[in-house]
Design a protein around this motif. Structure first.
Motif, PDB file in Angstrom:
ATOM      1  N   UNK A 172       0.831  -1.215   0.000  1.00  0.00           N
ATOM      2  CA  UNK A 172       0.000   0.000   0.000  1.00  0.00           C
ATOM      3  C   UNK A 172       0.866   1.264   0.000  1.00  0.00           C
ATOM      4  N   UNK A 173       0.377   2.277  -0.663  1.00  0.00           N
ATOM      5  CA  UNK A 173       1.114   3.538  -0.754  1.00  0.00           C
ATOM      6  C   UNK A 173       1.107   4.243   0.595  1.00  0.00           C
ATOM      7  N   UNK A 174       2.313   4.657   1.034  1.00  0.00           N
ATOM      8  CA  UNK A 174       2.453   5.365   2.303  1.00  0.00           C
ATOM      9  C   UNK A 174       3.434   6.509   2.103  1.00  0.00           C
ATOM     10  N   UNK A 175       3.265   7.591   2.885  1.00  0.00           N
ATOM     11  CA  UNK A 175       4.116   8.760   2.685  1.00  0.00           C
ATOM     12  C   UNK A 175       4.727   9.261   3.986  1.00  0.00           C
ATOM     13  N   UNK A 176       4.794   8.421   4.972  1.00  0.00           N
ATOM     14  CA  UNK A 176       5.368   8.853   6.249  1.00  0.00           C
ATOM     15  C   UNK A 176       6.213   7.719   6.829  1.00  0.00           C
ATOM     16  N   UNK A 177       7.107   8.088   7.729  1.00  0.00           N
ATOM     17  CA  UNK A 177       7.948   7.104   8.398  1.00  0.00           C
ATOM     18  C   UNK A 177       7.362   6.796   9.767  1.00  0.00           C
ATOM     19  N   UNK A 178       7.345   5.522  10.108  1.00  0.00           N
ATOM     20  CA  UNK A 178       6.863   5.119  11.422  1.00  0.00           C
ATOM     21  C   UNK A 178       7.885   5.480  12.497  1.00  0.00           C
ATOM     22  N   UNK A 179       7.428   5.700  13.717  1.00  0.00           N
ATOM     23  CA  UNK A 179       8.373   5.986  14.811  1.00  0.00           C
ATOM     24  C   UNK A 179       9.202   4.739  15.133  1.00  0.00           C
ATOM     25  N   UNK A 180      10.398   4.988  15.605  1.00  0.00           N
ATOM     26  CA  UNK A 180      11.294   3.885  15.960  1.00  0.00           C
ATOM     27  C   UNK A 180      11.848   4.121  17.359  1.00  0.00           C
ATOM     28  N   UNK A 181      12.158   3.012  18.030  1.00  0.00           N
ATOM     29  CA  UNK A 181      12.710   3.088  19.379  1.00  0.00           C
ATOM     30  C   UNK A 181      13.985   2.253  19.425  1.00  0.00           C
ATOM     31  N   UNK A 182      15.108   2.934  19.441  1.00  0.00           N
ATOM     32  CA  UNK A 182      16.382   2.223  19.503  1.00  0.00           C
ATOM     33  C   UNK A 182      16.553   1.577  20.870  1.00  0.00           C
ATOM     34  N   UNK A 183      16.913   0.303  20.853  1.00  0.00           N
ATOM     35  CA  UNK A 183      17.178  -0.429  22.088  1.00  0.00           C
ATOM     36  C   UNK A 183      18.642  -0.293  22.457  1.00  0.00           C
ATOM     37  N   UNK A 184      18.920  -0.461  23.719  1.00  0.00           N
ATOM     38  CA  UNK A 184      20.302  -0.422  24.189  1.00  0.00           C
ATOM     39  C   UNK A 184      21.133  -1.473  23.457  1.00  0.00           C
ATOM     40  N   UNK A 185      22.373  -1.134  23.179  1.00  0.00           N
ATOM     41  CA  UNK A 185      23.251  -2.050  22.443  1.00  0.00           C
ATOM     42  C   UNK A 185      23.336  -3.415  23.112  1.00  0.00           C
ATOM     43  N   UNK A 186      23.366  -3.427  24.433  1.00  0.00           N
ATOM     44  CA  UNK A 186      23.431  -4.696  25.172  1.00  0.00           C
ATOM     45  C   UNK A 186      22.158  -5.513  24.949  1.00  0.00           C
TER      46      UNK A 186
END
Length: 676
Positions: free
Chosen positions: A383-397
């Motif tokens: 489906x056509x989309x024009x926005x980026x979803x939010x992301x949550x970076x996890x701790x490297x560990x």
């Protein structure tokens, strides 16, 4: 005028006290202002690159039909495989193991370890959409996301991967060798690598791979091909809809993996595509860290360049994301993109190639990601989309796949890439062996033996001419130090000294140099030893060394400790330096710097014979230059090496077998391990 006055005073004083000549007696060129600059040698390198690129364009101008294009594609593919040293021939069992799960909103992350080759462990993260509402298993398109240059590897690219998985893709991202959990030089006691895990580990590994006749990229690409194989085993993945995207070093990997894996549906390459002759300039000033996998031997001279890599994807869809302020020159991106898009358009596939450009530095920006994702979605029927979803970076560990944080510590049977490079070398020892002379006189030899010599008239000489000018002379007792500027190869300048006793009638001749170039004041005791033996001495600076060094210290952004080196050490550092970039530039154009240093010796000999009426030469050096002196004697006719007790020849095969981590970067010679 001041220099002349000082030399006159020096001559008078030394007639009385017999001291060593001052530094000015050994100086030929005016002192250059410090800072980054286009040196004569850098100008020579780029002009050579453009001439070679012009030969590629002549071939491409002959593409009239799609059959012509396919023929050129096949030629480029074979050249690429040759430059890589081939790829492994067997897809060995992956032995995948999932070491953990992380539940996220609408998707989950699996911590994965697989073996791309036996004992070569790859740590990866697999992002999988949850199908709670579908009521049945659903096949998803998938995207490979090779990690770019980041200390923590795959952990750095979580936002990119999370945005893709939330659009419905299964995503796999892995640590390249030498990054993240795959350090090859890990010090368990110190809890860190002996080198930075951005580019420095790649420099150590890649330089040895060159000597073995291969390239670090061989294994980086293979890891990506095996990640592709792993996706084929997953029931959630639609095998007909697997694509790839990456940025910077990940863009490099994405481009090569897509070029060599025809089943990849779409390639989206960020912050990598340019034109290499343009890249040769700014790498020193903007991105000096050594990264050998990006400098395939002969990449320009073999008529490949980034345009050739893009062409290997045809007719599959390809997207180029670029940054106007990138150190990958945007002008080169435009040029390469236009060249390839014309061919897509000519044969009815204009809709399959596109480009986005953001006004920013070296990054896969949100605007470029959005454009790339829309391109991917279109060809995956999403489906056509024009926005980026939010992301949550996890701790490297939290996203660590191994118990200890490093595969070399977790697995007793883990194999170092140093071992694999050594195995590659020993497995190819039956290949035909060339002598250094045969290699030197190969297809790229410029024919110095036939060059003419004339007095310099202020105009750069023709490509195969030598033009000289006198830069003055100094007298010390019965010793004369005659200074010359030797112009050759259109742009290159060679400072040269003829040191001789005026009463010497024998005129036996010696080439002498140190690791830094021609003789200097502190070499005078060594020089007088040869003068006392009745030798006329010709001593000169190799291109890019001595007085022709760029008076600039390339500063690594990856490793602040390198900035603490003094200028002399910083200039030649194999991990990040002006000289290292000169060396890699020479590889792109198919004539290694080591062979160019032998060219300089031959030019000095030819000038001396035609202008100074020299006869046969001996050659000697300081201890650190002994290997080069030996190669010169083995290569040039009527040049013999003077024995130097205690000095040892550096054998390229020994470096590979021993896994020697650092050695003089100017001695980098692809395939050198097979020369005896």
């Amino acid at each position: 005028m001041l220099l002349c006055f000082m030399l006159v005073v020096w001559t008078a004083v030394n007639a009385l006290c017999g001291s060593t000549p001052p530094p000015e007696a050994f100086s030929v060129l005016p002192v250059a202002q410090s800072g980054p600059q286009i040196t004569p040698y850098l100008q020579y390198q780029t002009e050579l690159a453009w001439r070679e690129d012009g030969q590629r364009m002549k071939v491409w101008d002959g593409i009239r039909t799609e059959q012509d294009l396919r023929r050129v594609q096949n030629e480029i593919r074979q050249k690429l495989l040759t430059m890589l040293g081939g790829l492994p021939t067997t897809r060995t069992p992956l032995h995948p193991r999932v070491t953990g799960h992380i539940a996220m909103g609408g998707f989950h992350i699996e911590k994965l370890i697989f073996e791309s080759l036996p004992g070569l462990y790859v740590t990866a993260l697999l992002y999988v959409p949850d199908n709670h509402n579908s009521g049945e298993d659903k096949k998803h398109p998938a995207v490979l996301v090779p990690a770019g240059h980041a200390e923590n590897g795959k952990a750095h690219y979580q936002a990119l991967c999370q945005r893709l998985v939330q659009r419905g893709y299964v995503v796999i991202s892995w640590d390249p060798v030498g990054q993240g959990e795959r350090s090859q030089f890990w010090d368990a006691k110190a809890g860190k690598s002996r080198y930075n895990r951005i580019c420095a580990e790649h420099a150590v590994l890649g330089n040895l791979a060159y000597l073995a006749g291969t390239n670090l990229a061989r294994w980086e690409i293979w890891d990506g091909l095996r990640a592709f194989d792993y996706l084929l085993t997953r029931p959630e993945v639609d095998p007909e809809r697997i694509s790839i995207t990456g940025t910077s070093g990940g863009g490099f990997q994405a481009m090569h993996i897509a070029a060599l894996e025809p089943r990849i549906k779409v390639a989206a390459v960020s912050c990598y595509i340019t034109s290499l002759p343009m890249r040769m300039h700014n790498r020193i000033f903007k991105d000096p860290d050594s990264d050998p996998e990006q400098d395939l031997y002969g990449m320009i001279s073999n008529g490949v360049d980034h345009a050739g890599l893009l062409l290997l994807v045809y007719p599959r869809p390809v997207f180029v994301a670029a940054a106007t302020l990138d150190f990958f020159p945007i002008e080169g991106t435009h040029r390469t993109f236009r060249e390839v898009s014309k061919l897509y358009s000519r044969f009815g596939h204009a809709d399959r190639i596109a480009m986005a450009e953001g006004y920013h530095g070296h990054q896969y920006s949100d605007e470029n990601q959005e454009a790339a994702f829309e391109f991917l979605d279109h060809f995956h029927q999403l489906p056509e989309r024009h926005a980026l979803d939010p992301a949550k970076d996890l701790d490297e560990k939290a996203v660590q796949c191994t118990h200890t944080g490093q595969v070399m510590l977790d697995f007793k049977d883990a194999r170092s890439l140093l071992d694999l490079i050594r195995d590659y070398y020993t497995g190819h020892q039956t290949r035909p062996i060339q002598s250094i002379r045969q290699l030197y006189l190969g297809s790229n030899y410029p024919g110095i033996a036939t060059w003419s010599t004339n007095k310099y008239d202020g105009v750069a000489p023709a490509e195969h001419d030598i033009a000289w000018e006198s830069a003055g002379s100094s007298r010390f007792e019965d010793i004369s130090i005659d200074r010359y500027v030797v112009h050759h190869s259109r742009n290159v300048v060679m400072p040269l000294l003829h040191i001789h006793r005026t009463a010497n009638q024998s005129h036996r001749w010696l080439l002498w140099f140190s690791k830094d170039g021609k003789a200097r004041m502190n070499d005078w005791p060594e020089i007088t030893k040869y003068l006392d033996a009745g030798l006329d001495i010709v001593t000169f600076d190799f291109r890019g060394l001595g007085e022709t060094r760029m008076p600039y210290e390339a500063v690594s952004e990856d490793d602040p400790s390198l900035a603490q080196l003094d200028f002399d050490r910083a200039y030649v550092n194999p991990l990040s330096s002006v000289l290292a970039d000169y060396v890699y530039n020479s590889l792109l154009t198919g004539r290694p710097y080591f062979l160019q240093m032998i060219e300089d010796a031959e030019i000095a000999v030819r000038f001396s014979r035609l202008k100074l009426h020299a006869g046969d030469f001996s050659v000697a050096s300081d201890e650190e230059g002994f290997t080069l002196a030996h190669a010169i004697a083995r290569t040039l006719p009527a040049v013999k090496q003077i024995p130097q007790p205690g000095a040892q020849i550096m054998k390229w095969s020994d470096l590979v077998i021993q896994g020697r981590e650092q050695w003089p970067i100017q001695y980098l010679l692809p395939g050198g391990a097979y020369i005896h």
